[in-house]
Design a protein around this motif. Structure first.
Motif, short mmCIF file in Angstrom:
data_model
loop_
_atom_site.label_atom_id
_atom_site.label_comp_id
_atom_site.label_asym_id
_atom_site.label_seq_id
_atom_site.Cartn_x
_atom_site.Cartn_y
_atom_site.Cartn_z
N GLY A 375 -1.03 16.65 -12.27
CA GLY A 375 -1.89 15.75 -11.52
C GLY A 375 -2.52 16.40 -10.31
O GLY A 375 -2.63 17.62 -10.19
N GLY A 376 -2.90 15.57 -9.34
CA GLY A 376 -3.56 16.03 -8.13
C GLY A 376 -3.14 15.19 -6.95
O GLY A 376 -2.05 14.60 -6.94
N PRO A 377 -3.97 15.12 -5.91
CA PRO A 377 -3.62 14.33 -4.73
C PRO A 377 -3.54 12.84 -5.03
O PRO A 377 -4.18 12.34 -5.96
CB PRO A 377 -4.76 14.64 -3.74
CG PRO A 377 -5.89 15.10 -4.60
CD PRO A 377 -5.28 15.77 -5.77
N THR A 378 -2.75 12.15 -4.25
CA THR A 378 -2.55 10.71 -4.41
C THR A 378 -3.16 10.00 -3.21
O THR A 378 -2.57 9.97 -2.13
CB THR A 378 -1.05 10.38 -4.52
OG1 THR A 378 -0.47 11.22 -5.53
CG2 THR A 378 -0.84 8.93 -4.89
N PRO A 379 -4.35 9.40 -3.35
CA PRO A 379 -5.05 8.88 -2.17
C PRO A 379 -4.48 7.58 -1.63
O PRO A 379 -4.55 7.33 -0.43
CB PRO A 379 -6.49 8.71 -2.68
CG PRO A 379 -6.36 8.51 -4.16
CD PRO A 379 -5.17 9.30 -4.58
N ASP A 380 -3.94 6.70 -2.51
CA ASP A 380 -3.51 5.39 -2.02
C ASP A 380 -2.25 4.96 -2.77
O ASP A 380 -1.74 5.64 -3.66
CB ASP A 380 -4.63 4.36 -2.19
CG ASP A 380 -5.21 4.38 -3.61
OD1 ASP A 380 -4.50 4.82 -4.56
OD2 ASP A 380 -6.37 3.96 -3.78
N ASP A 381 -1.75 3.76 -2.39
CA ASP A 381 -0.52 3.25 -2.99
C ASP A 381 -0.73 2.91 -4.47
O ASP A 381 0.21 3.05 -5.27
CB ASP A 381 -0.05 2.00 -2.23
CG ASP A 381 0.39 2.33 -0.81
OD1 ASP A 381 0.70 3.52 -0.56
OD2 ASP A 381 0.41 1.43 0.04
N ARG A 382 -1.92 2.44 -4.83
CA ARG A 382 -2.16 2.09 -6.23
C ARG A 382 -2.02 3.33 -7.11
O ARG A 382 -1.43 3.29 -8.19
CB ARG A 382 -3.55 1.48 -6.37
CG ARG A 382 -3.91 1.09 -7.79
CD ARG A 382 -5.27 0.43 -7.86
NE ARG A 382 -5.30 -0.79 -7.05
CZ ARG A 382 -6.38 -1.55 -6.88
NH1 ARG A 382 -7.53 -1.19 -7.46
NH2 ARG A 382 -6.34 -2.63 -6.14
N ALA A 383 -2.56 4.48 -6.66
CA ALA A 383 -2.43 5.72 -7.43
C ALA A 383 -0.97 6.17 -7.51
O ALA A 383 -0.52 6.70 -8.53
CB ALA A 383 -3.29 6.81 -6.82
#
Length: 417
Positions: A375-383
């Motif tokens: 994967g990659g970066p996780t921008p928010d809680d939903r991700a």
């Protein structure tokens, strides 16, 4: 019924159990003592070598045949009838022509003023401002000159420099103090640089006895460059005498009794011994109070701490700092290890191998499985929630594939973080 064996008495203690710690301590003390002795021996050898070093290795040493020495010049002077007297004390300098090598800056100002009053011709090599002031030279060191460049001296007012016509500028150059005009009775020759950076390698000024010639172009005296351009003519013209007189070659060193005082000479004689004693005390204190690096000791904790509390604590820190990417990466690393173990891969297997094996087992494209495990970066809680759910779906699909349970949840509907 159980019985408790009696504790062994002092006579029953194995003879080697108390001897081993003592032997270990003795080895440690002996090791540090050896270290101290070796350090003292090296210090003593260094002092002896420095004290008994061959003076022929010094630059412009009249007895040295090395590239930086001046033995060739002394030999030619002797062949031309000049008696060269090499001295290392200022009280042995008499009148006539005197060459002063103060490259170390050890010449005492009082000795310099006395020589200026007695000697008829003084040829000086120094960059020490105190020595320059003592000889009445209103110049200061400008810079160090390197390379093999030469400068024309045919129009110089110094007869020896004019006869040389061209000399090597390697050495040092000087300039008039504070950018003032050239003082009366001072001649400047062998220019280097341009504009504000202009300096001169030869400076001559009058003294109460006769004159002082400051030589920055020391390449004219060295064995390896004396034959370049007109260096030999300059050196012989400055130091030679037409009547077969005497040249006093004086090398100022800090070891001489009349050298300029230093911080070490001003200190009381007991200071070096006190410093050495304090160093030994510091080493002894370090050995005495130093902590030995031994095996790890298992300490009984007063309470039982669950291993899960560490994970929970780190999770709270990640939540407090809103580091969602780090939190999801932790879950991914754990999932990669579990999937690799379930698929029979070694612990050293790369994550790409795990991705390919999981994709082959579940029938899912490699790109989709890689997006879940890497994967990659996780921008928010939903991700973050979607990524964790995708990891669960992938693990269930791998479990179903390895156990033969044909379930439909291996299609990784939530595999896209």
């Amino acid at each position: 019924m159980t019985t408790t064996a009696p504790a062994p008495t002092g006579s029953q203690t194995p003879p080697g159990s108390s001897r081993a710690p003592r032997e270990g301590r003795g080895l440690r003390i002996g090791f540090w003592v050896a270290i101290v002795l070796v350090g003292l021996l090296l210090a003593a050898l260094t002092a002896v070598v420095q004290r008994s070093g061959d003076p022929a290795t010094d630059t412009l040493d009249p007895r040295s045949a090395t590239a930086s020495g001046a033995k060739a010049l002394v030999r030619v002077l002797g062949q031309r009838g000049t008696d060269v007297r090499v001295v290392d004390r200022g009280d042995r300098v008499t009148g006539g022509t005197v060459f002063i090598d103060d490259s170390q800056g050890a010449l005492d100002p009082a000795v310099a003023r006395r020589i200026a009053r007695q000697a008829q011709h003084v040829v000086l090599v120094t960059t020490n401002p105190t020595t320059l002031d003592a000889f009445g030279l209103d110049v200061e060191p400008a810079s160090q000159v390197g390379g093999d460049d030469t400068a024309s001296t045919s129009a110089c007012a110094i007869p020896a420099a004019a006869a040389a016509e061209r000399v090597t500028t390697t050495g040092y150059d000087y300039r008039v103090k504070d950018g003032a005009r050239t003082p009366a009775g001072t001649d400047l020759c062998a220019p280097t640089g341009t504009g504000a950076d202009r300096g001169y390698g030869l400076v001559r000024t009058a003294t109460p006895a006769r004159d002082v010639t400051l030589v920055g172009t020391t390449a004219a005296f060295r064995n390896d460059t004396i034959t370049t351009a007109g260096n030999a003519a300059l050196a012989l013209g400055l130091l030679g005498t037409d009547d077969g007189g005497t040249l006093t070659w004086y090398t100022a060193t800090f070891a001489a009794p009349d050298a300029a005082p230093t911080l070490g000479s001003l200190a009381p004689p007991w200071v070096p011994s006190a410093i050495a004693l304090l160093a030994l005390v510091a080493v002894a204190a370090g050995v005495w109070r130093g902590r030995r690096l031994g095996p790890l000791v298992v300490e009984r904790m007063p309470v039982v701490v669950r291993a899960a509390e560490t994970t929970e604590g780190r999770a709270r820190l990640s939540a407090r700092t809103r580091d969602r990417t780090h939190a999801l990466d932790t879950l991914r690393v754990a999932a990669v290890r579990r999937i690799a173990r379930r698929l029979g891969l070694p612990r050293s297997a790369h994550v790409d191998e795990v991705v390919r094996a999981a994709a082959h087992a579940t029938g899912t494209p490699d790109v989709q499985v890689g997006a879940v495990l890497v994967g990659g970066p996780t921008p928010d809680d939903r991700a973050l929630v979607a990524g964790a759910a995708a990891l669960d779906d992938l693990e269930r699909a791998v479990r179903a594939a390895t156990t033969g349970d044909q379930q439909t949840d291996h299609d990784l509907r939530g595999a896209r973080p």
